[in-house]
Design an enzyme around this catalytic site. Structure first.
Site, PDB file in Angstrom:
ATOM      1  N   GLY A 353       0.820  -1.202   0.000  1.00 16.26           N
ATOM      2  CA  GLY A 353       0.000   0.000   0.000  1.00 16.26           C
ATOM      3  C   GLY A 353       0.853   1.250   0.000  1.00 16.26           C
ATOM      4  O   GLY A 353       2.076   1.195   0.200  1.00 16.26           O
ATOM      5  N   PRO A 354       0.243   2.413  -0.225  1.00 16.27           N
ATOM      6  CA  PRO A 354       0.977   3.681  -0.255  1.00 16.27           C
ATOM      7  C   PRO A 354       1.539   4.027   1.126  1.00 16.27           C
ATOM      8  O   PRO A 354       1.145   3.434   2.136  1.00 16.27           O
ATOM      9  CB  PRO A 354      -0.092   4.704  -0.675  1.00 16.27           C
ATOM     10  CG  PRO A 354      -1.299   3.922  -1.029  1.00 16.27           C
ATOM     11  CD  PRO A 354      -1.181   2.575  -0.442  1.00 16.27           C
ATOM     12  N   GLY A 356       2.021   5.679   4.701  1.00 21.32           N
ATOM     13  CA  GLY A 356       1.122   6.283   5.682  1.00 21.32           C
ATOM     14  C   GLY A 356      -0.200   5.596   5.891  1.00 21.32           C
ATOM     15  O   GLY A 356      -1.061   6.114   6.596  1.00 21.32           O
ATOM     16  N   GLY A 358      -0.557   2.591   7.331  1.00 22.87           N
ATOM     17  CA  GLY A 358      -0.537   1.759   8.533  1.00 22.87           C
ATOM     18  C   GLY A 358      -0.008   0.362   8.339  1.00 22.87           C
ATOM     19  O   GLY A 358      -0.406  -0.547   9.055  1.00 22.87           O
ATOM     20  N   LYS A 359       0.896   0.160   7.372  1.00 25.42           N
ATOM     21  CA  LYS A 359       1.429  -1.184   7.120  1.00 25.42           C
ATOM     22  C   LYS A 359       2.283  -1.675   8.298  1.00 25.42           C
ATOM     23  O   LYS A 359       2.113  -2.780   8.792  1.00 25.42           O
ATOM     24  CB  LYS A 359       2.253  -1.182   5.828  1.00 25.42           C
ATOM     25  CG  LYS A 359       1.482  -0.767   4.581  1.00 25.42           C
ATOM     26  CD  LYS A 359       2.304  -0.894   3.329  1.00 25.42           C
ATOM     27  CE  LYS A 359       3.478   0.054   3.282  1.00 25.42           C
ATOM     28  NZ  LYS A 359       3.089   1.478   3.246  1.00 25.42           N
ATOM     29  N   THR A 360       3.194  -0.815   8.736  1.00 22.03           N
ATOM     30  CA  THR A 360       4.091  -1.203   9.837  1.00 22.03           C
ATOM     31  C   THR A 360       3.315  -1.400  11.130  1.00 22.03           C
ATOM     32  O   THR A 360       3.538  -2.363  11.865  1.00 22.03           O
ATOM     33  CB  THR A 360       5.184  -0.139  10.026  1.00 22.03           C
ATOM     34  OG1 THR A 360       5.917   0.014   8.805  1.00 22.03           O
ATOM     35  CG2 THR A 360       6.133  -0.531  11.149  1.00 22.03           C
ATOM     36  N   SER A 676      -2.500   2.949 -18.829  1.00 24.19           N
ATOM     37  CA  SER A 676      -3.899   3.173 -18.458  1.00 24.19           C
ATOM     38  C   SER A 676      -4.410   4.562 -18.846  1.00 24.19           C
ATOM     39  O   SER A 676      -5.602   4.838 -18.711  1.00 24.19           O
ATOM     40  CB  SER A 676      -4.092   2.967 -16.948  1.00 24.19           C
ATOM     41  OG  SER A 676      -3.324   3.888 -16.220  1.00 24.19           O
ATOM     42  N   LYS A 719      -7.511   4.240  -7.761  1.00 28.74           N
ATOM     43  CA  LYS A 719      -7.930   5.284  -8.703  1.00 28.74           C
ATOM     44  C   LYS A 719      -9.319   5.823  -8.347  1.00 28.74           C
ATOM     45  O   LYS A 719      -9.579   7.030  -8.446  1.00 28.74           O
ATOM     46  CB  LYS A 719      -7.917   4.735 -10.128  1.00 28.74           C
ATOM     47  CG  LYS A 719      -6.515   4.412 -10.635  1.00 28.74           C
ATOM     48  CD  LYS A 719      -6.544   3.735 -11.999  1.00 28.74           C
ATOM     49  CE  LYS A 719      -5.135   3.449 -12.505  1.00 28.74           C
ATOM     50  NZ  LYS A 719      -5.114   2.769 -13.805  1.00 28.74           N
TER      51      LYS A 719
END
Length: 776
Positions: A353-354, A356, A358-360, A676, A719
């Site tokens: 994911g982008p 910020g 919340g992955k960590t 795209s 998107k």
């Protein structure tokens, strides 16, 4: 063959057997046994002795007592102060229980005498000599039987008597003794006894050898201890009281306490011996010392106890993160499988994911949910394979790789290990670190992970690896194959509002020394903050802006002596300055030659405005805006399609000869690439050349072919979120992407209209104002 039936009291024996001609003391303490003994003493002092099948049973039933025992006479009886009776008994002959007459108060049994079967005299004599020979050898090996006993046994002339007396002096299992007691045939009994003595002798010989080895080992240890003490004394005299020997002793103690596997322990002790012999001033001394420190510091057996409770894990995930329902569901499924299989082997989770989103923190929540230690290794920018596998100890400054370093920090063999930014690894002449990661993340291989510095294999099979990445395309295929992707596209405005209220605001109040009542931010002010001061998929920028608000509030409270600051839509600009972004990037009016595309970036989704201008010239096509090769090729494909369909699109067929065309994508400093934007560029071209405006509320995404077909794209969820943030209400998507609409949050789907197309004609029909047959 039996004769002579009599009734006797039965005395059950625990772990003991009495043979005929054997004299032995017995301690009797059970109530039934005492009554049986007293009844025998009132008669002719004869009693029947039989062994229990199970020693642990305190009150056996007839089924729990062997049927064959010994008829004995009580020679002497003495009552002890503790209530126990000590008796001296002598075995008379073998007997077999025919019937239990009484079982309640005491055991009264009917006994048949067992008559022994005798064989040939000469054969018995030969067997007796063989038995005495074996017994004599046994006595020499055993320290439990004295030589006087051997002399007494040697004087016995009767075969049955000799066998029974020898049996009574052997340390045999109760089962073997009972078998010998039940053997009425004297010849078979002696043969069986000779075999048992031979086996016992072999066991005693083996014990003696083991004892000698232990003794030699102890002597060697004592010798080493003596020499070390002498060395200490010499060092003390030389003024080296706290020299290398003391250090070696400390390291040895740490090694012994580290619970290393035996193979590692041998290596460590061998290296310690080398360290002891190498001079302190030698460069090799510090190399060995560092190596030993690493071996001692690594966890080899320490574990935390998993507490995989789905409800508890769900509660923790909800506490730490708002939304992300599908992500949480996948994590809970993963934990449920681990609980059922009781094994951590399985797919490695990769949270994509982008920045910020919340992955960590999601990985930290997983660790907290299952009660495991958490450790993080950042892989961003790694180009050297040795960063993963470690350096060989022959190099100066060698050290283990990131994996072993992480295990040392974790202090347990089963942590949650976060491999952060796994898509940011690179490679050069020093090797390919992503290839080294293949062994780490393969459940079939990582049980024997090899680090060049440690050299010995290390078990990573109990580690729960979680990886994070911003962009899947940057992860090498073989590495991606070992991982299961969990995608976090970004947050909607409503989700960001809840996150700000429930998580970020409270955290920043605490970090900036404010209490809950010192600062109040109203919902409409938070929404304005989200819309006009941030533009991101995650919430990192939002947290920074909230931190700014807290600092401003802290200054007002301290300088103006106020107790509370309220932030509204009216005063937020006074605190943070003018808005940075304009909410809603759609055009205010329908524009000719301008179309809005949807793009996917590493920071989430974004909108892409594509502008087309044409002017008199010779058909030159100019592309600007720092476009990549794929995007330039899409523009060429769109241009060629429009040339082939110019008549149907009401465009001058010779436009490519009379006009120069310029396609520009604003924010020219930002690199852009991907197929795209194909239908967006085609729509903008048709709009400019035909004079028909593009509807301002429409956004689009899709790849175009030379035949006008619209091909599917990736990242529809991201998107769509960017379109929703920008105020677009209608999205044109490839028909084959219809399946991806379900991944979009319901709150976003409700506000958007999705138009599914498979050809550019359909795109133009919904995107352009007016009819294609109208004149330019």
């Amino acid at each position: 063959m039996t004769n002579k039936t009599i009734q006797l009291s039965l005395l059950p024996l625990r772990g003991l057997l009495v043979f005929p001609s054997m004299v032995i003391h017995l301690d009797v303490g059970r109530e039934k046994s005492i009554q049986a003994l007293e009844k025998a003493m009132m008669g002719d002092q004869t009693i029947f002795l039989a062994a229990q099948k199970k020693v642990s049973v305190d009150d056996p039933d007839p089924e729990g007592i062997y049927g064959i025992g010994t008829v004995a006479t009580v020679k002497q009886m003495l009552k002890l102060p503790n209530g126990t009776i000590r008796v001296l008994v002598e075995g008379l002959y073998r007997g077999e229980i025919v019937q239990f007459i009484e079982e309640e108060e005491q055991f009264i049994v009917e006994i048949d005498e067992i008559v022994e079967e005798r064989g040939d005299k000469n054969e018995e004599e030969a067997l007796m000599r063989s038995l005495l020979n074996q017994f004599e050898q046994y006595v020499k090996v055993s320290k439990k039987i004295n030589h006087e006993t051997l002399a007494i046994v040697s004087d016995i002339e009767e075969a049955s008597h000799l066998a029974d007396i020898v049996i009574s002096h052997l340390s045999l299992k109760l089962k073997d003794k009972q078998e010998l007691l039940e053997t009425a045939n004297v010849k078979k009994r002696i043969q069986r006894l000779i075999k048992l003595i031979s086996n016992e002798k072999k066991v005693l010989d083996l014990e003696k050898k083991i004892g000698q080895r232990v003794k030699n080992s102890m002597e060697k240890t004592q010798k080493e201890y003596y020499l070390r003490e002498q060395l200490k004394a010499i060092q003390k005299e030389l003024g080296e009281k706290d020299g290398k020997t003391g250090e070696v002793d400390q390291i040895r103690e740490k090694i012994e306490q580290s619970e290393m596997p035996n193979r590692i322990l041998e290596v460590a002790l061998k290296e310690l011996d080398r360290y002891e012999k190498v001079p302190q001033s030698s460069a090799e001394s510090s190399v060995i010392r560092n190596y030993l420190d690493w071996l001692v510091a690594l966890p080899w057996t320490e574990k935390t106890q998993d507490t995989i409770e789905i409800d508890h894990a769900h509660k923790i995930l909800d506490e730490d993160h708002y939304g992300l329902e599908k992500v949480k569901e996948r994590v809970l499924e993963y934990l449920a499988v681990q609980k059922l299989t009781n094994s951590i082997k399985g797919p490695i989770l990769c949270i994509v994911g982008p920045p910020g989103v919340g992955k960590t923190s999601l990985a930290k929540s997983i660790a907290r949910a299952i009660n495991r230690n958490f450790v993080r290794a950042s892989l961003g920018g790694i180009r050297d394979e040795a960063e993963i596998r470690g350096h060989r100890r022959t190099y100066i400054g060698a050290m283990p790789g990131r994996i072993i370093q992480g295990m040392k920090k974790a202090k347990t063999t089963n942590p949650v290990f976060l491999l952060d930014e796994i898509d940011k690894m690179s490679n050069d002449f020093r090797g390919d670190p992503s290839s080294a990661m293949l062994e780490v993340l393969d459940p079939e291989q990582n049980g024997n992970f090899s680090d060049h510095y440690i050299e010995e294999t290390y078990d990573l099979s109990n580690v729960l690896f979680v990886a994070t990445a911003n962009y899947v395309n940057n992860i090498p295929g073989p590495l991606l194959d070992r991982m299961e992707l969990i995608s976090i596209a970004g947050y909607t405005e409503i989700e960001k509002l809840h996150i700000a209220k429930e998580h970020l605001l409270g955290k920043q109040l605490k970090e900036n020394g404010l209490k809950k009542g010192n600062l109040q931010v109203r919902d409409d002010a938070l929404l304005k903050l989200i819309r006009t001061y941030t533009r991101e998929a995650g919430v990192r920028g939002l947290e920074r802006q909230i931190a700014r608000l807290c600092r401003k509030a802290a200054k007002i409270i301290v300088s103006e002596d106020k107790k509370k600051v309220i932030v509204t839509t009216k005063n937020i600009e006074d605190l943070l300055g003018k808005s940075v972004f304009r909410y809603g990037q759609v055009e205010q009016e329908d524009q000719i030659g301008t179309a809005t595309g949807l793009a996917y970036t590493a920071a989430g989704g974004d909108i892409l405005s594509i502008e087309v201008s044409h002017y008199p010239g010779k058909g030159k096509l100019t592309l600007t805006g720092k476009l990549g090769d794929v995007m330039k090729e899409s523009a060429q494909a769109a241009f060629s399609y429009i040339r082939s369909r110019s008549k149907e699109l009401n465009i001058n067929p010779s436009f490519h000869e009379t006009y120069d065309i310029h396609i520009h994508v604003p924010e020219g400093a930002t690199p852009k690439d991907g197929p795209s934007a194909g239908i967006t560029m085609a729509t903008a071209l048709v709009s400019a050349l035909s004079g028909r405006a593009v509807k301002k509320e429409v956004g689009m995404t899709g790849e175009i072919t030379l035949r006008g077909r619209v091909l599917p794209i990736g990242g529809l969820k991201e998107k769509s979120l960017s379109a929703h943030r920008a105020g677009i209400t209608t999205i044109i998507i490839p028909e084959q992407n219809a399946k991806d609409i379900d991944d979009i949050p319901a709150s976003v789907r409700e506000d958007l209209t999705f138009i599914k197309v498979n050809h550019l004609d359909q795109v133009l029909k919904h995107a352009l104002v007016g009819d294609s047959h109208e004149s330019k």
